[in-house]
Design an enzyme around this catalytic site. Structure first.
Site, short mmCIF file in Angstrom:
data_model
loop_
_atom_site.label_atom_id
_atom_site.label_comp_id
_atom_site.label_asym_id
_atom_site.label_seq_id
_atom_site.Cartn_x
_atom_site.Cartn_y
_atom_site.Cartn_z
CE LYS A 23 3.20 -2.30 8.12
NZ LYS A 23 3.84 -1.45 7.64
CB ALA A 44 -5.09 0.78 10.94
CD1 TRP A 73 8.93 -2.79 -4.21
CD2 TRP A 73 9.86 -3.93 -5.98
NE1 TRP A 73 9.69 -3.53 -3.68
CE2 TRP A 73 10.70 -4.08 -4.70
CE3 TRP A 73 10.70 -4.26 -7.31
CZ2 TRP A 73 11.78 -4.65 -4.70
CZ3 TRP A 73 11.71 -4.96 -7.26
CH2 TRP A 73 12.24 -5.27 -5.78
CG PHE A 124 -3.95 -2.97 9.38
CD1 PHE A 124 -2.87 -3.54 8.84
CD2 PHE A 124 -4.00 -2.45 10.47
CE1 PHE A 124 -1.77 -3.58 9.90
CE2 PHE A 124 -3.07 -2.72 11.32
CZ PHE A 124 -2.02 -3.27 11.11
NE ARG A 184 -0.52 4.63 8.83
CZ ARG A 184 -0.72 3.58 9.30
NH1 ARG A 184 -1.13 3.44 10.31
NH2 ARG A 184 -0.63 2.61 8.30
CB THR A 209 4.97 0.22 -2.59
OG1 THR A 209 6.05 -0.14 -1.36
CG2 THR A 209 5.89 0.32 -3.81
CE LYS A 247 -2.78 0.61 3.54
NZ LYS A 247 -2.28 -0.50 4.17
CG PHE A 292 4.51 -9.65 -7.56
CD1 PHE A 292 5.77 -9.34 -6.60
CD2 PHE A 292 3.55 -8.99 -6.89
CE1 PHE A 292 5.70 -8.64 -5.46
CE2 PHE A 292 3.51 -8.43 -5.71
CZ PHE A 292 4.73 -8.19 -5.08
#
Length: 553
Positions: free
Chosen positions: A102, A270, A407, A298, A91, A70, A68, A379
């Site tokens: 994470k 969140a 990405w 999230f 954030r 990214t 998200k 991907f």
């Protein structure tokens, strides 16, 4: 290359130069070295909001990851490539997840914000200031009790905890004030992680320093034996707390790898709090840019719902378009595939996982009335048949799908998504809140569970019902609710993936965050102080003799 290697090979521009692109002069910045700065919001508060606001959210998280942040960074870079002056509003990362499971929260690949190491490690000290303000109040509570307890605080009913910005399960429950009367009054206490502090939520919802101080004074720290609430203002703590936060309240300015501006400010979780960056950073972006791209933590059932029902309600803003991020891998996991078996084509698993994405689309477009696009983080192993199934299903639900390769390609990989966002931002907007302020707390909870989660109803423990009744009696019934729930399921059971049906949510407790201005509703086993995993990310982080950091991701 790893994310940190990509970030370290990028030659950053002086932040003064980046600021100039959005009309800021050097004397409007408070520099933290060459590549970071703070901006005083009060100098701009009277300017009109002019930008389009784009909210990026996602499907229900899986261990496969969705990307998200990214996507936010890549979309912002893409919009700038298309000539739209765009600012990101994100954030700040918490050190707990950075050292835990994470990792960092500065994007990934060629869609990152930099300086990546600084952002993930201490940054401009905002979280430390929040922790000090929180713990100052805690110290004043215990000192007041030690000095005679004129307010008659019931030591069994103190709701204010100390905090530290670290995943440290050992501190969840402690006994303090031991070893004699000179060391305080013995009582049970505990620590939360800093991002779970109400001070964090207040900082992110405040609109000025004066508003911040007023909100801090409204914090309820506990109750008397007669069930009367005690506030920080009664302890005369709000002035000192606001003084500690005088710099932390100012939004931070950094840049993307493509030298575009990003405001990174605040960081409430969140699944515990409301999961959005500060109102002040978002509003500042709206005054300086053509587009502001922001995110909510999230999945859309948590972050986006709280962004729309809490942040937008408090700030008087609304998104012009919403991006829902998904990956083929994540949809396969919602379809029941193990993480180790995601690389091969599996159209049937994607089909089984699609109901999760479709429910999030339904929530954004039908429940909240907002235009949306699905961004698929692409991907190499994704097949055309898998992607076409997603496209077809989303088109039937009334939304377009844009492939995103930010990405690997940065802003150039997000042009298709950016073009669709521009189109959507100029279409009719029928935004509506999920519930009215005048509804009872239980009716608000029921509305969220049935309409957003797709549940069959709500059950309350005796203690939760008693606490909700007390909060309404105290006059807090008109506040929005902030659901504390697992991020891994629409339900309160993390094992119920995809789109469960027929489930009921059990409410175990409720607490008022009177300064932030919402009621926290606790479901399941939500931890306000996480623990480290068996092999924490911290074990792989290192620094060499030249100060070069490795292992941060």
């Amino acid at each position: 290359m790893t994310d940190i290697e990509i970030a370290q090979q990028t030659e950053m521009e002086p932040i003064v130069k980046v600021a100039g692109r959005i009309g800021l002069d050097a004397d409007e910045l408070e520099l933290y070295g060459k590549y970071k700065a703070k901006i005083d919001y009060k100098d701009f508060k009277d300017r009109p909001d002019k930008a389009k606001l784009i909210l990026v959210t996602a499907i229900t998280p899986t261990p496969a990851g969705e990307g998200k942040t990214t996507t936010v960074v890549g979309l912002g870079d893409a919009l700038n490539k298309l000539g739209k002056k765009t600012i990101l509003a994100l954030r700040e990362p918490s050190l707990g997840p950075v050292f835990g499971v994470k990792g960092g929260a500065a994007g990934g690949g060629y869609a990152q914000v930099v300086p990546m190491e600084d952002i993930n490690l201490h940054f401009t000290g905002d979280f430390h200031a929040i922790g000090i303000a929180n713990n100052l109040l805690a110290a004043m509570i215990d000192n007041h009790i030690f000095q005679g307890n004129a307010l008659h605080i019931d030591t069994r009913r103190i709701t204010w905890k100390r905090v530290v910005d670290m995943n440290d399960r050992q501190l969840r429950h402690i006994t303090c004030g031991l070893q004699g009367k000179t060391n305080g009054v013995p009582r049970e206490d505990g620590f939360d992680i800093t991002v779970a502090s109400e001070v964090m939520a207040i900082l992110c919802l405040a609109t000025s320093l004066a508003d911040l101080k007023e909100r801090l004074g409204k914090i309820i720290i506990g109750y008397t034996r007669d069930e009367e609430p005690i506030t920080a203002a009664q302890l005369h703590a709000e002035g000192a707390m606001a003084a500690v936060l005088k710099d932390a309240i100012k939004p931070n300015l950094v840049q993307t790898l493509e030298h575009n501006p990003a405001f990174i400010h605040g960081g409430p979780f969140a699944n515990i709090a409301h999961g959005c960056n500060s109102i002040m950073a978002t509003k500042l972006g709206l005054k300086l840019a053509d587009y502001v791209v922001t995110e909510a933590g999230f999945g859309a059932d948590l972050g986006a719902e709280k962004f729309l029902d809490i942040k937008c309600r408090k700030a008087g803003i609304r998104p012009d378009a919403v991006v829902i991020v998904a990956t083929v891998k994540a949809l396969k996991m919602h379809g029941g595939v193990d993480k180790k078996q995601l690389n091969g084509e599996n159209v049937e698993a994607v089909r089984k996982g699609l109901p999760n994405l479709l429910k999030h689309i339904e929530n954004i477009t039908r429940v909240f009335g907002l235009p949306a696009v699905v961004a698929i983080n692409k991907f190499p192993q994704d097949t055309e048949e898998e992607l076409n199934l997603i496209r077809t299903s989303c088109q039937q639900a009334g939304v377009h799908v844009a492939l995103s390769d930010v990405w690997g390609k940065g802003g150039a990989g997000g042009i298709e998504l950016a073009e669709e966002v521009i189109r959507l931002a100029n279409t009719p907007n029928h935004f509506q809140y999920l519930y009215e302020d005048t509804m009872s707390i239980k009716d608000k909870v029921e509305t969220i569970v049935r309409k957003v989660y797709g549940g069959a109803g709500v059950d309350y423990t005796k203690g939760a019902s008693k606490e909700i009744a007390k909060l309404e009696k105290l006059g807090f019934g008109n506040l929005p609710v902030c659901m504390a729930k697992t991020q891994f399921s629409f339900s309160d059971d993390a094992s119920k993936i995809c789109r469960p049906e027929g489930f009921r949510i059990t409410i175990k407790d409720a607490k008022v965050s009177a300064g932030a201005g919402f009621i926290v509703i606790y479901t399941g086993n939500i931890m306000t102080m996480p623990g480290l995993p068996k092999v924490p990310a911290a074990e792989k982080i290192d620094i060499d003799a030249n100060g070069r950091i490795t292992g941060l991701f």
